[in-house]
Design a protein around this motif. Structure first.
Motif, mmCIF file in Angstrom:
data_model
loop_
_atom_site.group_PDB
_atom_site.id
_atom_site.type_symbol
_atom_site.label_atom_id
_atom_site.label_comp_id
_atom_site.label_asym_id
_atom_site.label_seq_id
_atom_site.Cartn_x
_atom_site.Cartn_y
_atom_site.Cartn_z
ATOM 1 N N LEU A 62 0.677 7.452 -9.712
ATOM 2 C CA LEU A 62 0.774 6.022 -9.838
ATOM 3 C C LEU A 62 2.183 5.382 -9.716
ATOM 4 C CD1 LEU A 62 -1.110 3.603 -9.028
ATOM 5 C CD2 LEU A 62 -1.328 3.278 -11.484
ATOM 6 N N PRO A 63 3.153 6.004 -10.719
ATOM 7 C CA PRO A 63 4.221 5.696 -10.675
ATOM 8 C C PRO A 63 5.070 5.927 -9.663
ATOM 9 C CG PRO A 63 3.760 6.736 -12.839
ATOM 10 C CD PRO A 63 2.534 6.924 -11.728
ATOM 11 N N SER A 64 4.759 6.813 -8.592
ATOM 12 C CA SER A 64 5.410 6.925 -7.217
ATOM 13 C C SER A 64 5.044 5.915 -6.276
ATOM 14 C CB SER A 64 5.140 8.474 -6.857
ATOM 15 O OG SER A 64 5.646 9.141 -7.780
ATOM 16 N N VAL A 65 4.081 4.988 -6.360
ATOM 17 C CA VAL A 65 3.328 4.107 -5.654
ATOM 18 C C VAL A 65 4.022 2.626 -5.725
ATOM 19 C CG1 VAL A 65 1.345 3.244 -4.550
ATOM 20 C CG2 VAL A 65 1.456 5.227 -5.322
ATOM 21 N N VAL A 66 4.758 2.092 -4.941
ATOM 22 C CA VAL A 66 5.382 0.706 -5.147
ATOM 23 C C VAL A 66 4.819 -0.326 -4.518
ATOM 24 C CG1 VAL A 66 7.632 1.941 -5.413
ATOM 25 C CG2 VAL A 66 6.891 0.884 -3.202
ATOM 26 N N GLN A 67 5.107 -1.659 -4.610
ATOM 27 C CA GLN A 67 4.620 -2.614 -4.193
ATOM 28 C C GLN A 67 5.905 -3.239 -3.437
ATOM 29 O OE1 GLN A 67 3.796 -6.970 -5.908
ATOM 30 N NE2 GLN A 67 1.975 -6.144 -5.627
ATOM 31 N N ILE A 68 5.573 -3.630 -1.912
ATOM 32 C CA ILE A 68 6.604 -4.260 -0.910
ATOM 33 C C ILE A 68 6.242 -5.706 -0.769
ATOM 34 C CG2 ILE A 68 7.787 -3.998 1.325
ATOM 35 C CD1 ILE A 68 7.143 -0.774 0.921
ATOM 36 N N GLU A 69 7.322 -6.422 -1.043
ATOM 37 C CA GLU A 69 7.162 -7.749 -0.535
ATOM 38 C C GLU A 69 8.079 -8.189 0.565
ATOM 39 O OE1 GLU A 69 7.857 -12.271 -2.397
ATOM 40 O OE2 GLU A 69 8.063 -10.370 -3.756
ATOM 41 N N THR A 70 7.163 -8.430 1.752
ATOM 42 C CA THR A 70 7.910 -8.974 2.881
ATOM 43 C C THR A 70 7.565 -10.749 3.065
ATOM 44 O OG1 THR A 70 6.026 -9.174 4.401
ATOM 45 C CG2 THR A 70 7.115 -7.027 3.897
ATOM 46 N N GLU A 71 8.376 -11.271 4.101
ATOM 47 C CA GLU A 71 8.338 -12.667 4.398
ATOM 48 C C GLU A 71 6.928 -13.075 4.397
ATOM 49 O OE1 GLU A 71 10.982 -13.436 7.538
ATOM 50 O OE2 GLU A 71 12.703 -13.137 6.286
ATOM 51 N N GLY A 73 4.132 -11.158 3.325
ATOM 52 C CA GLY A 73 3.050 -10.810 2.457
ATOM 53 C C GLY A 73 3.253 -9.803 1.647
ATOM 54 N N LEU A 74 2.413 -8.952 1.235
ATOM 55 C CA LEU A 74 2.566 -7.912 0.494
ATOM 56 C C LEU A 74 2.096 -6.562 1.028
ATOM 57 C CD1 LEU A 74 1.766 -9.083 -3.219
ATOM 58 C CD2 LEU A 74 4.059 -8.823 -2.166
ATOM 59 N N GLY A 75 2.678 -5.609 0.691
ATOM 60 C CA GLY A 75 1.914 -4.325 1.214
ATOM 61 C C GLY A 75 2.331 -3.110 0.286
ATOM 62 N N SER A 76 2.015 -1.859 0.377
ATOM 63 C CA SER A 76 2.529 -0.905 -0.443
ATOM 64 C C SER A 76 3.362 0.213 0.132
ATOM 65 C CB SER A 76 1.334 -0.042 -0.699
ATOM 66 O OG SER A 76 0.143 -0.852 -1.336
ATOM 67 N N GLY A 77 3.781 1.110 -0.638
ATOM 68 C CA GLY A 77 4.898 2.195 -0.432
ATOM 69 C C GLY A 77 4.872 3.361 -1.269
ATOM 70 N N SER A 205 -2.199 -0.792 2.720
ATOM 71 C CA SER A 205 -1.290 -0.317 3.628
ATOM 72 C C SER A 205 -0.024 0.421 3.094
ATOM 73 C CB SER A 205 -0.955 -1.197 4.750
ATOM 74 O OG SER A 205 -1.952 -1.522 5.801
ATOM 75 N N GLY A 206 0.355 1.579 3.383
ATOM 76 C CA GLY A 206 1.623 2.180 3.016
ATOM 77 C C GLY A 206 1.399 2.761 1.504
ATOM 78 N N GLY A 207 0.220 2.619 0.997
ATOM 79 C CA GLY A 207 -0.089 3.641 -0.164
ATOM 80 C C GLY A 207 -0.226 4.883 -0.146
ATOM 81 N N ALA A 208 -0.863 5.191 -1.080
ATOM 82 C CA ALA A 208 -1.342 6.761 -1.156
ATOM 83 C C ALA A 208 -2.804 6.937 -1.418
ATOM 84 C CB ALA A 208 -0.571 7.324 -2.379
ATOM 85 N N LEU A 209 -3.233 8.122 -0.517
ATOM 86 C CA LEU A 209 -4.368 8.851 -0.646
ATOM 87 C C LEU A 209 -4.348 10.115 -1.418
ATOM 88 C CD1 LEU A 209 -7.426 8.142 0.012
ATOM 89 C CD2 LEU A 209 -7.249 9.792 2.317
ATOM 90 N N VAL A 210 -4.915 10.372 -2.506
ATOM 91 C CA VAL A 210 -4.466 11.313 -3.301
ATOM 92 C C VAL A 210 -5.535 12.233 -3.678
ATOM 93 C CG1 VAL A 210 -3.016 12.144 -5.409
ATOM 94 C CG2 VAL A 210 -2.738 9.922 -4.217
ATOM 95 N N GLY A 211 -5.247 13.689 -3.460
ATOM 96 C CA GLY A 211 -6.206 14.479 -4.116
ATOM 97 C C GLY A 211 -6.297 14.917 -5.634
ATOM 98 N N LEU A 212 -7.294 15.549 -6.005
ATOM 99 C CA LEU A 212 -7.325 15.630 -7.590
ATOM 100 C C LEU A 212 -5.874 16.691 -7.922
ATOM 101 C CD1 LEU A 212 -11.000 15.691 -8.556
ATOM 102 C CD2 LEU A 212 -9.321 13.734 -8.397
ATOM 103 N N ASP A 213 -5.488 17.322 -7.032
ATOM 104 C CA ASP A 213 -4.275 18.289 -7.300
ATOM 105 C C ASP A 213 -3.268 17.282 -7.560
ATOM 106 O OD1 ASP A 213 -3.595 17.471 -4.667
ATOM 107 O OD2 ASP A 213 -3.561 19.596 -4.061
ATOM 108 N N GLY A 214 -3.123 15.945 -7.326
ATOM 109 C CA GLY A 214 -1.988 15.096 -7.552
ATOM 110 C C GLY A 214 -1.283 15.027 -6.435
#
Length: 353
Positions: A62-71, A73-77, A205-214
């Motif tokens: 989760l510390p590697s997933v960020v929030q991106i604010e554009t003109e 709205g919001l997304g992820s990265g 959108s732009g976030g992370a889909l993660v397996g249990l291996d991290g």
């Protein structure tokens, strides 16, 4: 693809009141979010172990997933490296050049600039103007090892709720889907997508889909919409761009500032859906041909109507794009088309988009 349609998942508008997003998208309840976990958890110690796995992965990733604010709205990265590069979706950045990014360790949003956006694959890379201490890059997994039934976590900022986590399984792999271009998407056709039951909503959108291996196995990008739900998101059907594609595109952008090798096959034409006398889609009419491209070399010209690619019938521009998405540059195939009222078949060597 039957009656299903697909919608890009962000950016989302900020919530203005509790319990009402203003987006017309059904929100997953706590009970829904726990269904898969209850289904896969064995009793006793095994259940405790699974819960510990969830908590460990969340703490690590989760510390590697960020929030991106554009003109708009919001997304992820996702933090791609220690130099401040962040990978996200092209439809998240839209036409923007500068952004506000909130990382796990930043007390206030940081500024970031666009490196390159590649709408054809719905991926983009932005770079923090100043790299904060403690920035943690994510680890990307091997898409070829992803299996149906694998437990996954989706992390991002759905509906503006930063650092949100949902869980589910990999429902299918190798999906080819086309996102809409009139609801915030790029209109791209995306191949080899990972389908998941993890709850994802606009802003994921732009976030992370993660397996249990991290390790990240994909970037959440699309949700299926059901016409019977008034175009609302179909629960439990989401899609992520596979990690292998993300690495291939992002590496080129970081290294060269652009995409130099897309890996996407092309005929080298501009076309539109052809409608027959009964007003039914009946192929793709060629509007323009790229000089020296695959179609040009095969003798296909403006006014010709493509009706088949290999063994796949072509009725719309979307069906042509989806058929090409299954192929690679340099592959040889056949194109069946009508020319001056007669049907012809030509062998082509596909170019690159």
């Amino acid at each position: 693809m039957d009656s299903a349609r697909f919608r890009a998942l962000g950016p989302a508008l900020l919530l203005c009141c509790a319990g009402c997003s203003g987006l017309g998208v059904p929100q997953a309840t706590t009970a829904q979010a726990g269904q898969v976990a209850r289904a896969v958890q064995p009793p006793g110690k095994a259940a405790d172990d699974l819960q510990s796995d969830f908590q460990r992965v969340i703490k690590d990733v989760l510390p590697s997933v960020v929030q991106i604010e554009t003109e708009s709205g919001l997304g992820s990265g996702v933090v791609y490296d220690g130099k401040g590069h962040i990978v996200t979706n092209a439809h998240v950045v839209g036409g923007g050049r500068s952004f506000r990014v909130t990382t796990a360790n930043s007390k206030k949003p940081l500024t970031a600039s666009l490196v390159f956006s590649y709408p054809q694959q719905d991926l983009a890379v932005v770079k923090l103007d100043a790299v904060p201490s403690g920035l943690r890059a994510a680890s990307f997994g091997d898409t070829s090892k992803v299996q149906v039934g694998q437990v996954v976590l989706a992390m991002g900022s759905p509906l503006g709720l930063s650092s949100s986590v949902t869980e589910g399984i990999v429902s299918a792999t190798g999906r080819t889907v086309s996102e809409g271009g009139d609801d915030g998407g790029t209109g791209a056709t995306l191949a080899n997508m990972v389908q998941t039951s993890a709850a994802i909503n606009p802003g994921n959108s732009g976030g992370a889909l993660v397996g249990l291996d991290g390790r990240i196995i994909g970037i959440p990008t699309l949700a299926a919409t059901d016409p019977e739900l008034g175009g609302g998101t179909a629960p439990g059907i989401g899609f992520a761009i596979p990690a292998s594609t993300v690495r291939t595109i992002a590496d080129q952008i970081v290294r060269s500032g652009r995409v130099t090798d897309s890996g996407r096959a092309a005929l080298g034409i501009t076309g539109r859906t052809f409608v027959d006398a009964d007003f039914q889609p009946a192929g793709v009419v060629v509007v323009e041909v790229k000089d020296g491209g695959a179609a040009d070399k095969a003798g296909i010209g403006p006014g010709d109507v493509i009706v088949r690619l290999g063994d796949t019938d072509i009725t719309t521009i979307t069906s042509l794009t989806e058929a090409l998405a299954e192929l690679k540059p340099g592959e040889r195939t056949t194109v069946t088309f009508t020319h001056n009222g007669g049907e012809k078949t030509a062998e082509v060597t596909l170019g690159e988009q």
